[in-house]
Design a protein around this motif. Sequence first.
Motif, PDB file in Angstrom:
ATOM      1  N   ALA A   1       0.527  -1.165   0.018  1.00 52.20           N
ATOM      2  CA  ALA A   1       0.572   0.184  -0.163  1.00 52.20           C
ATOM      3  C   ALA A   1       1.455   0.941   0.021  1.00 52.20           C
ATOM      4  O   ALA A   1       0.451   2.204  -0.611  1.00 52.20           O
ATOM      5  N   ASN A   2       1.644   0.757   0.976  1.00 54.80           N
ATOM      6  CA  ASN A   2       2.362   2.510   0.914  1.00 54.80           C
ATOM      7  C   ASN A   2       3.157   2.991  -0.256  1.00 54.80           C
ATOM      8  O   ASN A   2       3.806   4.085  -1.422  1.00 54.80           O
ATOM      9  N   ASN A   3       4.293   1.156  -0.945  1.00 55.54           N
ATOM     10  CA  ASN A   3       5.151   1.442  -2.625  1.00 55.54           C
ATOM     11  C   ASN A   3       3.363   2.379  -3.131  1.00 55.54           C
ATOM     12  O   ASN A   3       4.233   3.390  -4.223  1.00 55.54           O
ATOM     13  N   LEU A   4       2.069   1.961  -3.352  1.00 54.96           N
ATOM     14  CA  LEU A   4       1.438   2.167  -4.182  1.00 54.96           C
ATOM     15  C   LEU A   4       0.753   4.124  -3.943  1.00 54.96           C
ATOM     16  O   LEU A   4       1.027   4.399  -5.163  1.00 54.96           O
ATOM     17  N   ARG A   5       0.845   4.013  -3.146  1.00 58.18           N
ATOM     18  CA  ARG A   5       0.215   5.422  -2.324  1.00 58.18           C
ATOM     19  C   ARG A   5       2.408   6.398  -3.012  1.00 58.18           C
ATOM     20  O   ARG A   5       1.711   7.934  -3.266  1.00 58.18           O
ATOM     21  N   TRP A   6       2.618   6.233  -2.661  1.00 54.80           N
ATOM     22  CA  TRP A   6       4.231   6.795  -3.021  1.00 54.80           C
ATOM     23  C   TRP A   6       4.163   6.786  -4.279  1.00 54.80           C
ATOM     24  O   TRP A   6       4.596   8.323  -5.311  1.00 54.80           O
ATOM     25  N   THR A   7       3.754   5.816  -5.019  1.00 56.47           N
ATOM     26  CA  THR A   7       3.740   6.219  -6.579  1.00 56.47           C
ATOM     27  C   THR A   7       2.525   7.306  -7.394  1.00 56.47           C
ATOM     28  O   THR A   7       2.929   8.372  -7.750  1.00 56.47           O
TER      29      THR A   7
ATOM     30  N   ARG B   1      -9.394  12.042  -6.846  1.00 54.69           N
ATOM     31  CA  ARG B   1     -10.008  10.808  -5.895  1.00 54.69           C
ATOM     32  C   ARG B   1      -8.272   9.872  -4.894  1.00 54.69           C
ATOM     33  O   ARG B   1      -8.962   8.862  -4.679  1.00 54.69           O
ATOM     34  N   LEU B   2      -7.585  10.535  -5.124  1.00 55.77           N
ATOM     35  CA  LEU B   2      -6.218  10.124  -4.765  1.00 55.77           C
ATOM     36  C   LEU B   2      -6.696  10.454  -2.759  1.00 55.77           C
ATOM     37  O   LEU B   2      -6.639  10.009  -2.194  1.00 55.77           O
TER      38      LEU B   2
ATOM     39  N   HIS C   1      -5.768  -2.250  -3.749  1.00 54.70           N
ATOM     40  CA  HIS C   1      -6.619  -2.698  -4.653  1.00 54.70           C
ATOM     41  C   HIS C   1      -6.779  -1.311  -5.308  1.00 54.70           C
ATOM     42  O   HIS C   1      -7.405  -1.444  -6.177  1.00 54.70           O
ATOM     43  N   VAL C   2      -7.272  -0.728  -4.387  1.00 54.72           N
ATOM     44  CA  VAL C   2      -8.592   0.895  -4.634  1.00 54.72           C
ATOM     45  C   VAL C   2      -7.420   1.503  -4.953  1.00 54.72           C
ATOM     46  O   VAL C   2      -7.405   2.307  -6.407  1.00 54.72           O
ATOM     47  N   LEU C   3      -5.775   1.609  -4.787  1.00 53.40           N
ATOM     48  CA  LEU C   3      -4.554   2.184  -4.695  1.00 53.40           C
ATOM     49  C   LEU C   3      -4.169   1.790  -6.601  1.00 53.40           C
ATOM     50  O   LEU C   3      -3.518   2.312  -7.360  1.00 53.40           O
ATOM     51  N   ALA C   4      -4.280   0.665  -6.561  1.00 48.86           N
ATOM     52  CA  ALA C   4      -3.581  -0.315  -7.568  1.00 48.86           C
ATOM     53  C   ALA C   4      -4.734   0.218  -8.946  1.00 48.86           C
ATOM     54  O   ALA C   4      -4.790   0.766 -10.368  1.00 48.86           O
TER      55      ALA C   4
END
Length: 209
Positions: free
Chosen positions: A147-153, A169-170, A194-197
């Motif tokens: 989750a942290n990886n996707l948030r950072w992206t 949306r973020l 999954h939502v972040l992805a």
Amino acid sequence: MQRVTKEEYPIDSLQRILNGVTFFKELIQNDESQFEVLMSIAQIVTAEPNETILQEGDLSHSLYFLLRGQLSVYVTEEQGESILNEINAGEVFGVMSMLSDRPRSASIRTGDKAALLAGIDFKHFRDIQDFSQFSLETKLTFFRMVANNLRWTLERNKIENPSHPLVSRLYKIPLFVGEKGGVEELEALYNQAHVLADLVRDWNDTPAK
């Protein structure tokens, strides 16, 4: 890519290298027996210089950690290759492909030097109700990292394109506010990942203003 041998990387040497990656370091510190289980299913591989290790259009459900070396993420266009970004030692990649069934949107290639990588198949973490192999704490550590990886992206995307139509949306993705360390947090992290992805995928598919 080729799997490493114990002669090339004895377990003590390999553990020192893995200790430089936050996810593995936390596992070693919290529960070394869980680290040993992870090592039994992880694929530790080497890649030759200038080797394409992941191909655009391929399906993959593995998460990768770059332990040594540098990688380039690129796409092939009519006018030639276009470099999207670089991956440095200690970073994780393959999150999007791991969580979805969509083909890879870019290829990844090593630089001028050989690279050392660790790969983990998502099948070992997909069932968040199964703790027969990995404990609740280990799965929490795994999905926090994802989750942290996707948030950072997404945060990086927002900095580069602050007026992108999906920025709003973020801010609507809920954060977990319950008691941490339990099954409830794990379920929230799994859903959040999954939502972040989905948002990263839609962001990539939506042209910036």
